[in-house]
Write an enzyme that holds these catalytic residues in place. Structure first.
Site: not given
Ligand code: AMP
Length: 232
Positions: A25, A100, A139, A172, A183
């Site tokens: 994404k 989400r 990554r 990360r 996740r």
């Molecule tokens: P990402 O970078 O999009 O993979 O997000 C990393 C982490 O941030 C996720 O595993 C969640 O803990 C939190 N996170 C990101 N976006 C959301 C969302 N829309 N709702 C809830 N938690 C989020």
């Protein structure tokens, strides 16, 4: 890369990029948003910025993120709506990682309806779990801008340094296999219903996220251009 900026004539373009961790994404959103004159708004990047800056939101979100859980809806919704009130979001947005949950999708609908807007297109990157785990393990992220690299398919020009920002690249903590597995589980439970939400509405377009980066971009652009032509 598309060069057509969104003009007043073609209207506002609000697009979502959906898919599990490691689907691509962020990589795709960065390649696409600029070409359409809309900002790329990534909930994960915004949350990590809050953590870096030590804000109350960041402090609250950190433990959830480290364990692979979702940050509570009220915190994330408030953060995204704030960002959508910035002037650069008036022509539309490309949302990455949001919504989400169905509650987040409903909050987004309400916010856009207030502005006489609606989600035009929900792009779903489909990638099987074994590929997701492999990608997350390989990554590397820029500490400054969040751009991601995989040394096998899109390496930086200089090892360990971001091409865009010159920031240090790091892995990360939530890309560890056990956290990624969690996740993916959370994704299936909470975010698959969001995919159905947009599918039911007829605006979901699925793209095979396993082909090469440029191939995925081309397919996403094809759907965006079709959506744009339909709203002229
Ligand atoms: P990402 O970078 O999009 O993979 O997000 C990393 C982490 O941030 C996720 O595993 C969640 O803990 C939190 N996170 C990101 N976006 C959301 C969302 N829309 N709702 C809830 N938690 C989020």
């Amino acid at each position: 890369m598309a060069s057509s900026a969104v003009s007043a004539a073609t209207g506002v373009l609000d697009i979502l990029l959906l898919g599990p961790v490691g689907a691509g994404k962020g990589t795709q959103a960065r390649r696409i948003a600029q070409g359409y004159g809309i900002p790329h708004i990534a909930s994960g990047d915004l949350l990590r910025k809050h953590i870096r800056e030590g804000t109350p939101l960041g402090q609250e979100a950190q433990a959830y993120m480290e364990s692979g859980a979702l940050v509570p809806d009220d915190l994330v919704i408030g953060m995204i709506l704030d960002r959508m009130h910035q002037p650069d979001a008036t022509n539309g947005v490309l949302l990455d990682g949001f919504p989400r949950t169905v509650a987040q999708a409903q909050a987004l609908d309400a916010e856009l309806a207030d502005k006489n807007r609606s989600v035009k297109l929900a792009l779903y990157l489909r990638v099987p779990p074994d590929v997701l785990l492999d990608r997350a393990a390989n990554r590397w992220n820029c500490r400054v801008c969040g751009t991601t690299y995989d040394y096998r398919v899109n390496p930086p020009a200089v090892a360990g340094v971001c091409d865009r920002e010159g920031g240090e690249l790091f892995q990360r903590a939530d890309d560890r296999p056990e956290v990624v597995t969690e996740r993916i589980r959370v994704y299936l439970r909470d975010t698959e219903p969001v995919v159905s939400y947009y599918r039911t509405r007829g605006i979901l377009r699925e793209v095979d996220g396993t082909v090469d980066i440029a191939g995925v971009t081309a397919e996403l652009q094809r759907w965006i251009e079709q959506a744009q032509s339909e709203q002229v």
